[in-house]
Design an enzyme around this catalytic site. Structure first.
Site, short mmCIF file in Angstrom:
data_model
loop_
_atom_site.label_atom_id
_atom_site.label_comp_id
_atom_site.label_asym_id
_atom_site.label_seq_id
_atom_site.Cartn_x
_atom_site.Cartn_y
_atom_site.Cartn_z
N GLY A 45 0.81 -1.22 0.00
CA GLY A 45 0.00 0.00 0.00
C GLY A 45 0.84 1.26 0.00
O GLY A 45 0.54 2.23 -0.72
N CYS A 46 1.90 1.26 0.78
CA CYS A 46 2.77 2.44 0.88
C CYS A 46 3.52 2.67 -0.43
O CYS A 46 3.74 3.81 -0.84
CB CYS A 46 3.72 2.30 2.05
SG CYS A 46 2.83 2.24 3.62
N THR A 47 3.89 1.58 -1.09
CA THR A 47 4.55 1.70 -2.39
C THR A 47 3.57 2.25 -3.42
O THR A 47 3.92 3.15 -4.20
CB THR A 47 5.11 0.34 -2.84
OG1 THR A 47 6.08 -0.09 -1.86
CG2 THR A 47 5.76 0.42 -4.20
#
Length: 151
Positions: A45-47
């Protein structure tokens, strides 16, 4: 834990970037700042969120905005993440989560550091607080919309 809301003055801070240089909010006075908190480097998700900011970075620059990502990861982790995905914006390390607490970023399910984006206008006033752990793209879209809608 205080919570920063729309209309409040954004608190200043000082944190190290990927090269260890100290970055402050104050140094961007007179510019829009998109300050986005995310849980952890190099997770799916952060990527996705970081790459969405990367892919729209030119639009932010054109609008006169600086993008700054914040997580509790250390500076070497940020450097690897930034390099791996060619992230053109600033990442700062909030290793003790002090900035997260100052802004009142909640934890999801009480465990996962929250994903919240703040848009701060050139006078240092918060114009958007967007909190969504799972709608990664909306952080970018909503931030750009607020900046572009303000003369």
């Amino acid at each position: 834990m205080a919570k920063i809301t729309v209309g409040m003055s954004a608190p200043d801070w000082q944190l190290p970037d990927t090269s260890g240089q100290l970055v402050t909010l104050q140094q961007f006075q007179g510019q829009w700042v998109v300050l986005y908190f995310y849980p952890k480097d190099d997770t799916p998700g952060c990527t996705a969120e970081a790459c969405a900011f990367r892919d729209n970075y030119e639009a932010f620059q054109t609008a006169g905005a600086v993008v700054i990502g914040v997580s509790g990861d250390d500076t070497p982790s940020h450097e690897r993440f930034k390099s791996k995905y060619n992230l053109p914006f600033i990442l700062v390390s909030d290793a003790n989560n002090q900035l997260r607490r100052t802004y009142g970023v909640p934890a999801t399910f009480g465990l996962i550091p929250g994903r919240v984006t703040y848009v701060i206008d050139p006078q240092g006033v918060v114009r958007l607080v967007f909190d969504s752990q799972f709608d990664f793209r909306a952080h970018v879209d909503k931030a750009l919309a607020v900046i572009k809608a303000t003369p």
